[in-house]
Design a protein around this motif. Structure first.
Motif, PDB file in Angstrom:
ATOM      1  N   LEU A 177      45.730 -44.525  28.383  1.00 42.35           N
ATOM      2  CA  LEU A 177      46.226 -45.752  28.994  1.00 42.35           C
ATOM      3  C   LEU A 177      46.177 -46.917  28.011  1.00 42.35           C
ATOM      4  N   LEU A 178      45.130 -46.951  27.183  1.00 44.15           N
ATOM      5  CA  LEU A 178      45.000 -48.037  26.210  1.00 44.15           C
ATOM      6  C   LEU A 178      45.855 -47.805  24.974  1.00 44.15           C
ATOM      7  N   SER A 179      45.979 -46.558  24.564  1.00 47.06           N
ATOM      8  CA  SER A 179      46.732 -46.242  23.347  1.00 47.06           C
ATOM      9  C   SER A 179      47.425 -44.900  23.512  1.00 47.06           C
ATOM     10  N   PRO A 180      48.596 -44.884  24.167  1.00 43.81           N
ATOM     11  CA  PRO A 180      49.296 -43.618  24.408  1.00 43.81           C
ATOM     12  C   PRO A 180      49.548 -42.859  23.114  1.00 43.81           C
ATOM     13  N   GLU A 181      49.184 -41.598  23.090  1.00 37.34           N
ATOM     14  CA  GLU A 181      49.326 -40.799  21.874  1.00 37.34           C
ATOM     15  C   GLU A 181      50.802 -40.574  21.550  1.00 37.34           C
ATOM     16  N   GLY A 182      51.116 -40.680  20.280  1.00 38.89           N
ATOM     17  CA  GLY A 182      52.480 -40.464  19.846  1.00 38.89           C
ATOM     18  C   GLY A 182      53.331 -41.714  19.852  1.00 38.89           C
ATOM     19  N   CYS A 183      52.801 -42.818  20.387  1.00 38.86           N
ATOM     20  CA  CYS A 183      53.549 -44.079  20.430  1.00 38.86           C
ATOM     21  C   CYS A 183      53.168 -44.928  19.227  1.00 38.86           C
ATOM     22  N   THR A 184      54.117 -45.221  18.371  1.00 42.79           N
ATOM     23  CA  THR A 184      53.807 -45.923  17.121  1.00 42.79           C
ATOM     24  C   THR A 184      54.624 -47.199  16.960  1.00 42.79           C
ATOM     25  N   TYR A 185      55.177 -47.718  18.051  1.00 36.60           N
ATOM     26  CA  TYR A 185      55.988 -48.923  17.944  1.00 36.60           C
ATOM     27  C   TYR A 185      55.144 -50.098  17.461  1.00 36.60           C
ATOM     28  N   ALA A 186      55.581 -50.702  16.357  1.00 41.19           N
ATOM     29  CA  ALA A 186      54.821 -51.811  15.779  1.00 41.19           C
ATOM     30  C   ALA A 186      54.822 -53.038  16.683  1.00 41.19           C
ATOM     31  N   HIS A 187      55.842 -53.150  17.536  1.00 41.09           N
ATOM     32  CA  HIS A 187      55.953 -54.331  18.383  1.00 41.09           C
ATOM     33  C   HIS A 187      55.185 -54.199  19.697  1.00 41.09           C
ATOM     34  N   ARG A 188      54.416 -53.145  19.875  1.00 46.20           N
ATOM     35  CA  ARG A 188      53.646 -52.997  21.108  1.00 46.20           C
ATOM     36  C   ARG A 188      52.707 -54.193  21.274  1.00 46.20           C
ATOM     37  N   PRO A 189      52.758 -54.890  22.407  1.00 43.80           N
ATOM     38  CA  PRO A 189      51.905 -56.066  22.608  1.00 43.80           C
ATOM     39  C   PRO A 189      50.429 -55.723  22.441  1.00 43.80           C
ATOM     40  N   HIS A 190      49.721 -56.525  21.661  1.00 40.05           N
ATOM     41  CA  HIS A 190      48.315 -56.244  21.384  1.00 40.05           C
ATOM     42  C   HIS A 190      47.442 -56.361  22.633  1.00 40.05           C
ATOM     43  N   TRP A 191      47.878 -57.159  23.597  1.00 37.15           N
ATOM     44  CA  TRP A 191      47.032 -57.337  24.774  1.00 37.15           C
ATOM     45  C   TRP A 191      46.872 -56.046  25.570  1.00 37.15           C
ATOM     46  N   LEU A 192      47.794 -55.088  25.376  1.00 42.31           N
ATOM     47  CA  LEU A 192      47.686 -53.820  26.083  1.00 42.31           C
ATOM     48  C   LEU A 192      46.504 -52.984  25.598  1.00 42.31           C
ATOM     49  N   LEU A 193      45.989 -53.319  24.411  1.00 44.76           N
ATOM     50  CA  LEU A 193      44.842 -52.590  23.851  1.00 44.76           C
ATOM     51  C   LEU A 193      43.506 -53.201  24.253  1.00 44.76           C
ATOM     52  N   ASN A 194      43.532 -54.215  25.097  1.00 48.83           N
ATOM     53  CA  ASN A 194      42.310 -54.916  25.490  1.00 48.83           C
ATOM     54  C   ASN A 194      41.366 -53.986  26.256  1.00 48.83           C
ATOM     55  N   HIS A 195      40.192 -53.734  25.715  1.00 52.85           N
ATOM     56  CA  HIS A 195      39.252 -52.804  26.340  1.00 52.85           C
ATOM     57  C   HIS A 195      38.631 -53.360  27.614  1.00 52.85           C
ATOM     58  N   ASP A 196      38.861 -54.646  27.888  1.00 55.20           N
ATOM     59  CA  ASP A 196      38.384 -55.192  29.165  1.00 55.20           C
ATOM     60  C   ASP A 196      39.100 -54.539  30.340  1.00 55.20           C
ATOM     61  N   PHE A 197      40.271 -53.942  30.079  1.00 54.53           N
ATOM     62  CA  PHE A 197      41.016 -53.285  31.145  1.00 54.53           C
ATOM     63  C   PHE A 197      40.351 -51.990  31.600  1.00 54.53           C
ATOM     64  N   ILE A 198      39.423 -51.477  30.804  1.00 55.04           N
ATOM     65  CA  ILE A 198      38.760 -50.222  31.169  1.00 55.04           C
ATOM     66  C   ILE A 198      38.118 -50.337  32.546  1.00 55.04           C
ATOM     67  N   GLN A 199      37.465 -51.456  32.797  1.00 58.56           N
ATOM     68  CA  GLN A 199      36.818 -51.636  34.094  1.00 58.56           C
ATOM     69  C   GLN A 199      37.856 -51.646  35.225  1.00 58.56           C
ATOM     70  N   ALA A 200      39.016 -52.242  34.970  1.00 59.95           N
ATOM     71  CA  ALA A 200      40.071 -52.268  35.995  1.00 59.95           C
ATOM     72  C   ALA A 200      40.579 -50.857  36.283  1.00 59.95           C
ATOM     73  N   PHE A 201      40.741 -50.055  35.236  1.00 58.03           N
ATOM     74  CA  PHE A 201      41.186 -48.668  35.429  1.00 58.03           C
ATOM     75  C   PHE A 201      40.163 -47.887  36.250  1.00 58.03           C
ATOM     76  N   ILE A 202      38.894 -48.056  35.900  1.00 55.81           N
ATOM     77  CA  ILE A 202      37.833 -47.313  36.587  1.00 55.81           C
ATOM     78  C   ILE A 202      37.722 -47.740  38.046  1.00 55.81           C
ATOM     79  N   LYS A 203      37.803 -49.040  38.293  1.00 58.67           N
ATOM     80  CA  LYS A 203      37.752 -49.528  39.675  1.00 58.67           C
ATOM     81  C   LYS A 203      38.894 -48.945  40.498  1.00 58.67           C
ATOM     82  N   THR A 204      40.086 -48.958  39.933  1.00 59.24           N
ATOM     83  CA  THR A 204      41.254 -48.443  40.644  1.00 59.24           C
ATOM     84  C   THR A 204      41.105 -46.950  40.929  1.00 59.24           C
ATOM     85  N   ALA A 205      40.659 -46.201  39.920  1.00 55.57           N
ATOM     86  CA  ALA A 205      40.506 -44.753  40.085  1.00 55.57           C
ATOM     87  C   ALA A 205      39.456 -44.415  41.138  1.00 55.57           C
TER      88      ALA A 205
END
Length: 236
Positions: A177-205
Motif C-alpha cells: 500500500l505504501l510502495s506498490p512493487e513494480g511501480c517506478t513512476y518518478a512523479h508519484r506523490p511523496h505523501w503517499l509514502l507517509n508511514h503515518d498512514f500505517i495506523q489508518a490502514f491497520i484501523k480500517t483492516a
C-alpha cells in the motif's frame, strides 16, 4: 487445530533473498523467505534453474534454528515440493494467484497457504481461488490494495467486506500500500509514502476483523516491524 485457529493478530515479515536468516525471533512475527526470487526467474523453468535447490541448505538451517513458524514464497510446482519439506506455510504472490498448477500443487502439501489478491483481480474472482484449493481451513488471503494508477494502491473497504463474508482469514499487505512493487513512476506523490498512514490502514483492516498484516524489511517498501506491532496493539 489449524494454523489459523492457533495464531491471530500476527505479522508476516518478508525477507529478501540472500538476507541473513539468523534474524532475532519476535513473538507473533513470522518470517517469509523469498528463496524463489520468482520475479527474476519468471521467464525460465525454475526446476531447471534449481532456484530453491541451491538454497536447500538455508532451508534446513532455518528449520533447525527457528522455534516459530516460517514460510517461503513459491512460484512453481518444483519450488512448492521442495519448500513443503521444510517450511510451515507457503506464500503465493498476487501475480500468479489464479495459476491452476500452483494452487493445485500447493493444496496437495496440506500446508497453510497465504495467497495474495492481485491488484487487478476483482474480489468476486477470489471464490475461484478457494474452489481450486478446496479446503477453506488451509487458506488465508492477503489484500495488496487495488491498483488506482499513478503508481498507487488503494485499501478498498468493499474488498475487505467481501473477504470477510468469505469466512476465511485475511490480512493486509502494508508495504504494497505504501510502495506498490513494480511501480517506478518518478512523479508519484511523496505523501503517499507517509508511514503515518500505517495506523489508518491497520484501523480500517481491524474494523473488518483482519487477522494479520504483511510487511517487507527491505527495499522501498521497507517498514519497521516495531512500528506496526505498536499500531496493532493499540487497535486490538
Amino acid at each position: 487445530m489449524s494454523f489459523f485457529s492457533r495464531y491471530k493478530n500476527f505479522l508476516l515479515e518478508i525477507h529478501e533473498h540472500g538476507q541473513d536468516q539468523s534474524n532475532p525471533q519476535t513473538e507473533n512475527v513470522f518470517p517469509v523467505y523469498n528463496f524463489a526470487e520468482w520475479k527474476l526467474t519468471s521467464d525460465h523453468d525454475s526446476s531447471d534453474l534449481n532456484v530453491l535447490k541451491r538454497n536447500e541448505k538455508l532451508l534446513k538451517q532455518t528449520q533447525a534454528s527457528r522455534e516459530q513458524p516460517f514460510g517461503v514464497i513459491v512460484s512453481s510446482p518444483a519450488e512448492i515440493e521442495l519448500a513443503a519439506q521444510y517450511s510451515d506455510f507457503l506464500y503465493i504472490p498476487g501475480e500468479i494467484c489464479r495459476q491452476s498448477d500452483i494452487l493445485e500443487c500447493s493444496a496437495k502439501t496440506q500446508l497453510p497457504l497465504f495467497i495474495e489478491r492481485g491488484n487487478f483481480l476483482a474480489p468476486t474472482d477470489i471464490s475461484r481461488i478457494i474452489e481450486k484449493i478446496g479446503a477453506k481451513h488451509t487458506i488465508a488471503l492477503v489484500d495488496c490494495g487495488t491498483s488506482n494508477g499513478y503508481s498507487d494502491a488503494l485499501l478498498d473497504p468493499r474488498v475487505m467486506a467481501y473477504m470477510q463474508n468469505l469466512a476465511v482469514p485475511f490480512g493486509v499487505h502494508l508495504s504494497e500500500l505504501l510502495s506498490p512493487e513494480g511501480c517506478t513512476y518518478a512523479h508519484r506523490p511523496h505523501w503517499l509514502l507517509n508511514h503515518d498512514f500505517i495506523q489508518a490502514f491497520i484501523k480500517t483492516a481491524h474494523v473488518f476483523d483482519a487477522s494479520f498484516f504483511v510487511i517487507k524489511n527491505y527495499g522501498k517498501g521497507q517498514i519497521q516491524k516495531n512500528q506496526v506491532l505498536q499500531c496493532m496493539a493499540r487497535n486490538i
